[in-house]
Structures are given as structure tokens and as C-alpha cells.
Design a protein around this motif. Structure first.
Motif, mmCIF file in Angstrom:
data_model
loop_
_atom_site.group_PDB
_atom_site.id
_atom_site.type_symbol
_atom_site.label_atom_id
_atom_site.label_comp_id
_atom_site.label_asym_id
_atom_site.label_seq_id
_atom_site.Cartn_x
_atom_site.Cartn_y
_atom_site.Cartn_z
ATOM 1 N N VAL A 168 -4.562 14.381 -7.717
ATOM 2 C CA VAL A 168 -5.637 14.272 -7.531
ATOM 3 C C VAL A 168 -5.866 15.747 -7.306
ATOM 4 N N LYS A 169 -6.748 17.014 -7.953
ATOM 5 C CA LYS A 169 -6.695 18.346 -7.383
ATOM 6 C C LYS A 169 -8.176 18.349 -7.138
ATOM 7 N N ASP A 170 -8.964 16.957 -7.135
ATOM 8 C CA ASP A 170 -10.600 17.859 -6.646
ATOM 9 C C ASP A 170 -11.017 16.057 -5.372
ATOM 10 N N LEU A 171 -10.942 16.853 -4.368
ATOM 11 C CA LEU A 171 -11.601 15.101 -3.217
ATOM 12 C C LEU A 171 -12.959 15.088 -3.083
ATOM 13 N N ASN A 172 -13.793 16.385 -4.137
ATOM 14 C CA ASN A 172 -15.217 15.803 -3.947
ATOM 15 C C ASN A 172 -15.233 14.901 -5.495
ATOM 16 N N GLU A 232 -0.689 24.790 2.867
ATOM 17 C CA GLU A 232 -0.240 23.312 3.838
ATOM 18 C C GLU A 232 -2.332 23.728 4.566
ATOM 19 N N LYS A 233 -1.592 24.831 5.319
ATOM 20 C CA LYS A 233 -3.032 24.986 6.418
ATOM 21 C C LYS A 233 -3.710 24.567 5.918
ATOM 22 N N GLU A 234 -3.816 26.552 4.789
ATOM 23 C CA GLU A 234 -5.168 26.149 3.861
ATOM 24 C C GLU A 234 -5.936 24.311 3.557
ATOM 25 N N PHE A 235 -5.000 23.766 3.230
ATOM 26 C CA PHE A 235 -4.855 22.150 2.905
ATOM 27 C C PHE A 235 -6.066 21.478 3.688
ATOM 28 N N LEU A 236 -4.797 22.331 5.191
ATOM 29 C CA LEU A 236 -6.219 21.292 6.103
ATOM 30 C C LEU A 236 -7.226 21.931 6.853
ATOM 31 N N ASP A 237 -7.481 23.182 6.479
ATOM 32 C CA ASP A 237 -8.770 23.192 7.151
ATOM 33 C C ASP A 237 -9.521 23.975 6.170
ATOM 34 N N THR A 238 -9.256 23.928 4.449
ATOM 35 C CA THR A 238 -10.301 24.062 4.110
ATOM 36 C C THR A 238 -11.118 22.038 3.261
ATOM 37 N N LYS A 239 -9.537 21.797 2.642
ATOM 38 C CA LYS A 239 -10.349 20.700 1.927
ATOM 39 C C LYS A 239 -9.629 19.006 2.996
ATOM 40 N N LEU A 240 -9.255 19.104 4.375
ATOM 41 C CA LEU A 240 -8.811 17.779 5.082
ATOM 42 C C LEU A 240 -10.021 17.592 5.925
ATOM 43 N N ALA A 241 -10.417 19.050 6.837
ATOM 44 C CA ALA A 241 -12.080 19.140 7.828
ATOM 45 C C ALA A 241 -12.568 18.335 7.663
ATOM 46 N N PRO A 242 -13.246 19.179 6.491
ATOM 47 C CA PRO A 242 -14.875 18.759 5.523
ATOM 48 C C PRO A 242 -14.427 17.259 5.730
ATOM 49 N N LEU A 243 -12.932 16.630 4.281
ATOM 50 C CA LEU A 243 -13.343 15.518 4.630
ATOM 51 C C LEU A 243 -13.457 14.217 5.426
ATOM 52 N N GLN A 244 -12.454 14.659 6.325
ATOM 53 C CA GLN A 244 -12.767 13.734 8.270
ATOM 54 C C GLN A 244 -14.013 14.066 8.076
ATOM 55 N N ALA A 245 -14.657 15.154 8.046
ATOM 56 C CA ALA A 245 -16.286 14.782 8.323
ATOM 57 C C ALA A 245 -17.192 14.433 8.103
ATOM 58 N N SER A 246 -17.034 14.025 6.774
ATOM 59 C CA SER A 246 -18.081 13.315 6.141
ATOM 60 C C SER A 246 -17.394 11.752 5.751
ATOM 61 N N LEU A 247 -16.767 11.655 6.168
ATOM 62 C CA LEU A 247 -15.800 10.400 6.400
ATOM 63 C C LEU A 247 -15.200 10.176 7.444
ATOM 64 N N PRO A 248 -15.931 10.040 8.413
ATOM 65 C CA PRO A 248 -15.330 10.273 9.667
ATOM 66 C C PRO A 248 -14.404 8.751 10.686
ATOM 67 N N ASN A 249 -14.511 7.591 10.063
ATOM 68 C CA ASN A 249 -13.611 6.740 9.895
ATOM 69 C C ASN A 249 -12.405 6.632 9.346
ATOM 70 N N LEU A 250 -12.309 7.659 8.225
ATOM 71 C CA LEU A 250 -10.954 7.516 7.315
ATOM 72 C C LEU A 250 -9.939 7.238 8.324
ATOM 73 N N ARG A 251 -8.866 6.743 8.067
ATOM 74 C CA ARG A 251 -7.463 6.926 9.277
ATOM 75 C C ARG A 251 -6.897 8.043 8.404
ATOM 76 N N VAL A 252 -5.883 8.999 8.367
ATOM 77 C CA VAL A 252 -5.472 9.675 8.313
ATOM 78 C C VAL A 252 -3.953 9.998 8.996
#
Length: 67
Positions: free
Chosen positions: A8-12, A47-67
């Protein structure tokens, strides 16, 4: 990483977002190895860039998603 070109290239992407929302609703965990691969990002910071720029916004938009 082996076969990462097929990942997957685009989480949006709407299809990805719908799938992740369904996973959150079902309580399924997202098990992922993520990196941001761009020329200006050092290989040791991907990896840190992914956590900061991709995963954090994803978790904010889907707070019930278990990661």
C-alpha cells in the motif's frame, strides 16, 4: 523489503480507508511495517517519518483502530 513494491502506497485511498475503518469496527489489529521512502529522508529515518506523518494522523482519524 521483499515484495514491498506491491504494498500500500497511500493510506488516504478510499478503499484503504474503508478497509481500515472496518478493521477498527471489528477490533482487528493493523500489523504493519511502514516507511516513507523519499529521496530527502535518510534511510535511518524512514520508519520514524512513517510513524510521525502517516500513522499518527491515521490513528487520530480512527482512534479505535488497534495498531
Amino acid at each position: 523489503t521483499t515484495n514491498s513494491s506491491a504494498g500500500v502506497k497511500d493510506l488516504n485511498n478510499d478503499q484503504v480507508k474503508d478497509t481500515l475503518a472496518a478493521m477498527a469496527d471489528l477490533g482487528l489489529p493493523l500489523l504493519v511495517h511502514g516507511e516513507v521512502v523519499e529521496a530527502h529522508i535518510d534511510i535511518f529515518d524512514r520508519e520514524k517519518e512513517f510513524l510521525d506523518t502517516k500513522l499518527a494522523p491515521l490513528q487520530a482519524s480512527l482512534p479505535n483502530l488497534r495498531v
